[in-house]
Scaffold this motif. Structure first.
Motif, PDB file in Angstrom:
ATOM      1  N   GLN A  23      27.920  17.590  56.394  1.00 35.67           N
ATOM      2  CA  GLN A  23      26.896  18.348  56.901  1.00 35.67           C
ATOM      3  C   GLN A  23      25.329  17.845  57.329  1.00 35.67           C
ATOM      4  N   LYS A  69      26.422  15.847  60.471  1.00 35.86           N
ATOM      5  CA  LYS A  69      26.436  17.006  61.489  1.00 35.86           C
ATOM      6  C   LYS A  69      24.602  16.864  62.058  1.00 35.86           C
ATOM      7  N   ARG A  70      23.723  17.370  60.901  1.00 35.29           N
ATOM      8  CA  ARG A  70      22.693  17.589  61.311  1.00 35.29           C
ATOM      9  C   ARG A  70      22.354  16.530  62.366  1.00 35.29           C
TER      10      ARG A  70
END
Length: 250
Positions: free
Chosen positions: A4, A7-8
């Protein structure tokens, strides 16, 4: 760093630069290229990026036809670094070839005050340098509306009628093993013709294009005497190019 968080960071860079390659993302996220490839595959499956050969791009741009202004705006900071250095190479009174590459186009603000003669097949360069100190010779021939450039046999014949002190050429990919590569035969042919008619040839290439082999290999590194790139180019890669015999300005 978990998926996550990666991903950001990946989505932020894709949004900022519109298209990125695996090597650049790995450095930005500080992880391996293998991990980035897996992440991009997952992001593409989620519909968040468009997977390209060697990287990814914004989904909205992938759905649009090619637009020169999008390409010119991509990696703008790096291209401007390159173009400022390139402009410093040009002396007053010289004749210069400028090809239709998006990086070469960004030289315009840095040369518009110079009393020089340019020969170009780029319509955006002509539009940008109108009403400047530069004298313009527009190559004649068939207009490629997507690329906003003039290409073809007549264009090459036009170029061969002239000699220039310097030629500034953009490439889509460059590698130590395979030399220069382009996305189309037309652009490659024009670049080769300009290079043949210039005393000194420069390649303008941002660091994302290093060790990238595109659709058409069209010339060895020795086509040019100097490669101008940005400060983001990894030192170990730059040294490989230096060792191959090409001069680097960075």
């Amino acid at each position: 760093m978990n998926y996550q968080s990666r991903k950001r960071l990946i989505l932020q860079l894709v949004e900022q630069q519109e298209s990125v390659d695996v090597r650049e993302l790995a450095l930005h996220v500080q992880t391996s290229e293998m991990t980035i490839r897996r992440d991009l595959s997952q992001l593409a499956a989620e519909g968040l990026v468009y997977r390209t050969h060697g990287g990814a791009m914004r989904v909205d741009l992938a759905k649009q036809p090619f637009r020169f202004e999008h390409k010119a705006a991509s990696r703008a900071e790096q291209k401007d670094q390159i173009c400022q250095l390139a402009a410093q190479e040009i002396q007053e009174g010289e004749t210069v070839f400028l090809d239709c590459g998006s990086t070469v186009f960004r030289m315009c603000p840095y040369i518009r005050h110079k009393r020089i003669q340019i020969i170009t097949n780029s319509l955006p360069i002509v539009a940008e340098l109108m009403n400047s100190s530069v004298t313009i010779n527009l190559v004649g021939g068939e207009i490629d509306m997507q690329r906003q450039a003039v290409h073809g046999l007549i264009a090459e014949e036009h170029i061969r009628r002239y000699r220039a002190h310097r030629a500034f050429i953009g490439v889509d990919g460059i590698s130590v093993a395979n030399g220069l590569s382009a996305g189309s035969e037309k652009e490659a042919s024009t670049a080769l013709t300009m290079a043949s008619q210039a005393r000194y040839v420069y390649l303008l290439c941002d660091s994302s294009k290093f060790e990238q082999d595109k659709y058409l290999h069209f010339a060895p590194l020795t086509l040019a005497q100097t490669l101008i790139t940005d400060k983001d180019a990894p030192p170990e890669v730059v040294n490989q190019y230096k060792n191959s015999g090409i001069h680097i300005i960075q």
